[in-house]
Motif scaffolding. Structure first.
Motif, PDB file in Angstrom:
ATOM      1  N   ALA A  31      36.183  34.529  41.804  1.00  0.00           N
ATOM      2  CA  ALA A  31      35.073  35.415  41.428  1.00  0.00           C
ATOM      3  C   ALA A  31      34.947  36.584  42.398  1.00  0.00           C
ATOM      4  N   GLU A  32      35.114  36.310  43.703  1.00  0.00           N
ATOM      5  CA  GLU A  32      34.995  37.388  44.692  1.00  0.00           C
ATOM      6  C   GLU A  32      36.114  38.409  44.527  1.00  0.00           C
ATOM      7  N   VAL A  33      37.318  37.918  44.218  1.00  0.00           N
ATOM      8  CA  VAL A  33      38.451  38.817  44.036  1.00  0.00           C
ATOM      9  C   VAL A  33      38.245  39.681  42.803  1.00  0.00           C
ATOM     10  N   ARG A  34      37.794  39.067  41.721  1.00  0.00           N
ATOM     11  CA  ARG A  34      37.509  39.830  40.507  1.00  0.00           C
ATOM     12  C   ARG A  34      36.391  40.845  40.752  1.00  0.00           C
ATOM     13  N   GLY A  35      35.400  40.425  41.532  1.00  0.00           N
ATOM     14  CA  GLY A  35      34.312  41.353  41.841  1.00  0.00           C
ATOM     15  C   GLY A  35      34.800  42.554  42.626  1.00  0.00           C
ATOM     16  N   LEU A  36      35.701  42.311  43.578  1.00  0.00           N
ATOM     17  CA  LEU A  36      36.274  43.395  44.372  1.00  0.00           C
ATOM     18  C   LEU A  36      37.106  44.330  43.497  1.00  0.00           C
ATOM     19  N   ALA A  37      37.856  43.745  42.570  1.00  0.00           N
ATOM     20  CA  ALA A  37      38.702  44.551  41.693  1.00  0.00           C
ATOM     21  C   ALA A  37      37.920  45.239  40.589  1.00  0.00           C
ATOM     22  N   GLY A  38      36.735  44.710  40.279  1.00  0.00           N
ATOM     23  CA  GLY A  38      35.961  45.267  39.174  1.00  0.00           C
ATOM     24  C   GLY A  38      36.497  44.832  37.827  1.00  0.00           C
ATOM     25  N   VAL A  39      37.161  43.674  37.797  1.00  0.00           N
ATOM     26  CA  VAL A  39      37.703  43.119  36.552  1.00  0.00           C
ATOM     27  C   VAL A  39      37.049  41.760  36.344  1.00  0.00           C
ATOM     28  N   ALA A  40      36.019  41.724  35.541  1.00  0.00           N
ATOM     29  CA  ALA A  40      35.229  40.500  35.393  1.00  0.00           C
ATOM     30  C   ALA A  40      35.982  39.401  34.661  1.00  0.00           C
ATOM     31  N   GLY A  45      45.860  41.871  38.032  1.00  0.00           N
ATOM     32  CA  GLY A  45      47.010  41.911  38.921  1.00  0.00           C
ATOM     33  C   GLY A  45      46.634  42.553  40.230  1.00  0.00           C
ATOM     34  N   LEU A  46      47.545  42.483  41.206  1.00  0.00           N
ATOM     35  CA  LEU A  46      47.267  43.081  42.512  1.00  0.00           C
ATOM     36  C   LEU A  46      47.015  44.581  42.410  1.00  0.00           C
ATOM     37  N   GLY A  47      47.594  45.230  41.410  1.00  0.00           N
ATOM     38  CA  GLY A  47      47.389  46.663  41.242  1.00  0.00           C
ATOM     39  C   GLY A  47      45.935  47.034  41.019  1.00  0.00           C
ATOM     40  N   ALA A  48      45.155  46.112  40.467  1.00  0.00           N
ATOM     41  CA  ALA A  48      43.735  46.372  40.217  1.00  0.00           C
ATOM     42  C   ALA A  48      42.930  46.417  41.506  1.00  0.00           C
ATOM     43  N   LEU A  49      43.542  45.958  42.598  1.00  0.00           N
ATOM     44  CA  LEU A  49      42.835  45.902  43.876  1.00  0.00           C
ATOM     45  C   LEU A  49      43.164  47.078  44.789  1.00  0.00           C
ATOM     46  N   ARG A  50      44.075  47.944  44.377  1.00  0.00           N
ATOM     47  CA  ARG A  50      44.462  49.063  45.236  1.00  0.00           C
ATOM     48  C   ARG A  50      43.266  49.991  45.508  1.00  0.00           C
ATOM     49  N   GLY A  77      24.426  53.184  44.130  1.00  0.00           N
ATOM     50  CA  GLY A  77      25.592  52.486  43.590  1.00  0.00           C
ATOM     51  C   GLY A  77      25.970  51.189  44.269  1.00  0.00           C
ATOM     52  N   TRP A  78      25.238  50.779  45.307  1.00  0.00           N
ATOM     53  CA  TRP A  78      25.529  49.502  45.968  1.00  0.00           C
ATOM     54  C   TRP A  78      25.250  48.352  45.004  1.00  0.00           C
ATOM     55  N   ASP A  79      26.124  47.337  45.005  1.00  0.00           N
ATOM     56  CA  ASP A  79      25.987  46.222  44.068  1.00  0.00           C
ATOM     57  C   ASP A  79      25.015  45.147  44.533  1.00  0.00           C
ATOM     58  N   GLY A  80      24.416  45.310  45.700  1.00  0.00           N
ATOM     59  CA  GLY A  80      23.451  44.327  46.186  1.00  0.00           C
ATOM     60  C   GLY A  80      24.086  43.153  46.900  1.00  0.00           C
ATOM     61  N   THR A  81      25.423  43.133  47.002  1.00  0.00           N
ATOM     62  CA  THR A  81      26.131  42.005  47.602  1.00  0.00           C
ATOM     63  C   THR A  81      27.059  42.423  48.731  1.00  0.00           C
ATOM     64  N   ASN A  82      27.881  43.432  48.513  1.00  0.00           N
ATOM     65  CA  ASN A  82      28.898  43.823  49.488  1.00  0.00           C
ATOM     66  C   ASN A  82      28.295  44.272  50.809  1.00  0.00           C
ATOM     67  N   LYS A  83      29.113  44.187  51.842  1.00  0.00           N
ATOM     68  CA  LYS A  83      28.723  44.692  53.156  1.00  0.00           C
ATOM     69  C   LYS A  83      28.414  46.183  53.054  1.00  0.00           C
ATOM     70  N   VAL A  84      27.445  46.616  53.841  1.00  0.00           N
ATOM     71  CA  VAL A  84      26.994  48.010  53.794  1.00  0.00           C
ATOM     72  C   VAL A  84      27.120  48.648  55.170  1.00  0.00           C
ATOM     73  N   GLU A  85      27.625  49.881  55.183  1.00  0.00           N
ATOM     74  CA  GLU A  85      27.527  50.728  56.373  1.00  0.00           C
ATOM     75  C   GLU A  85      26.873  52.026  55.944  1.00  0.00           C
TER      76      GLU A  85
END
Length: 259
Positions: A31-40, A45-50, A77-85
């Protein structure tokens, strides 16, 4: 740090981007990987994570009053979950116009962590100066300054190139007799605290008809406060007085001052 846009990319790099420990089991369907890639759902594939980053970065480039950081960043645009700077740009003011509300409030939980890089000014509201009412006996005491930052969880702050300060406390009025035959002491108005605190006012008029003078006002962001002046007539005597302008800025950050 974002994943590479070109060249080799591995699930180990994805683990690192997600803040996971080295060697943690990982798959593209996580789920975290899909969330990072934006592919629910569906193929991935790894290309979705570039070029993807688990950290949301944003720079505040306009002055903000009583900023709720959680709400503000979600609007950016923050998703409420990811680390923020988040960075406060040089010359930018974040301030409050009330001592009961921090200039910057975290406003909620930051699950991935929050880093605040401040290159501007984060300042709490200054307290109001003390003053005397027209009855010549009632005294309104100065008030405390407000906090600069309100915390709702862990935060990392880089303030090497910025300023953070709780509002200064309002100045107390000085006491003395205007004329020798005055039995009741007269309080000269106190100055407002740094951060826009209001200076005290001085009653004026003759001994049978006293009215309140104007209050000294806290300045706009980056500006000194105004001075309220009036010519006070007591039993034929003319005595100048004034409400003080804002005091000097508070230094640093303390637990009581907002952090």
């Amino acid at each position: 740090m974002a994943l590479p846009l070109t060249g080799p990319i591995s699930l180990s790099q994805v683990n690192t981007e997600l803040g996971r420990a080295t060697g943690t089991t990982i798959s593209l369907g996580d789920a975290e990987v899909r969330g990072l890639a934006g592919v629910a759902t569906g193929a991935i594939g790894l290309g979705a994570l570039r070029g993807k980053s688990a950290q949301f970065t944003h720079t505040i480039t306009s002055h903000q009053q009583e900023l709720n950081l959680h709400t503000y960043l979600q609007g950016q645009g923050w998703d409420g979950t990811n680390k923020v700077e988040v960075t406060v740009a040089s010359g930018i003011y974040i301030w409050s116009d009330t001592t009961t509300t921090p200039a910057l409030d975290m406003g909620g939980v930051f699950p991935g962590g929050l880093t605040l890089v401040n290159r501007g000014f984060i300042m709490g509201k200054g307290g109001d100066g003390g003053y005397q009412l027209t009855d010549r006996t009632s005294y309104v005491a100065p008030t405390s300054g407000g906090p600069a930052i309100g915390l709702t969880g862990p935060i990392t702050i880089d303030n090497a190139a910025g300023y953070i300060g709780g509002g200064g406390g309002g100045g107390a009025a000085s006491t003395g007799s205007v004329l020798a035959f005055f039995v009741t002491p007269v309080h000269s108005p106190g100055g407002g605290g740094a951060g826009g605190g209001r200076g005290g006012a001085m009653p004026y008029g003759d001994t049978s008809s006293l009215v309140m003078g104007a209050f000294g006002l806290g300045g706009a962001i980056g500006q000194p406060g105004s001075v309220a002046t009036n010519s006070n007539n007591f039993a034929g005597e003319t005595i100048p007085s004034h409400g003080g302008a804002g005091g000097a800025g508070g230094a640093g950050v303390t637990t009581g001052g907002g952090l």
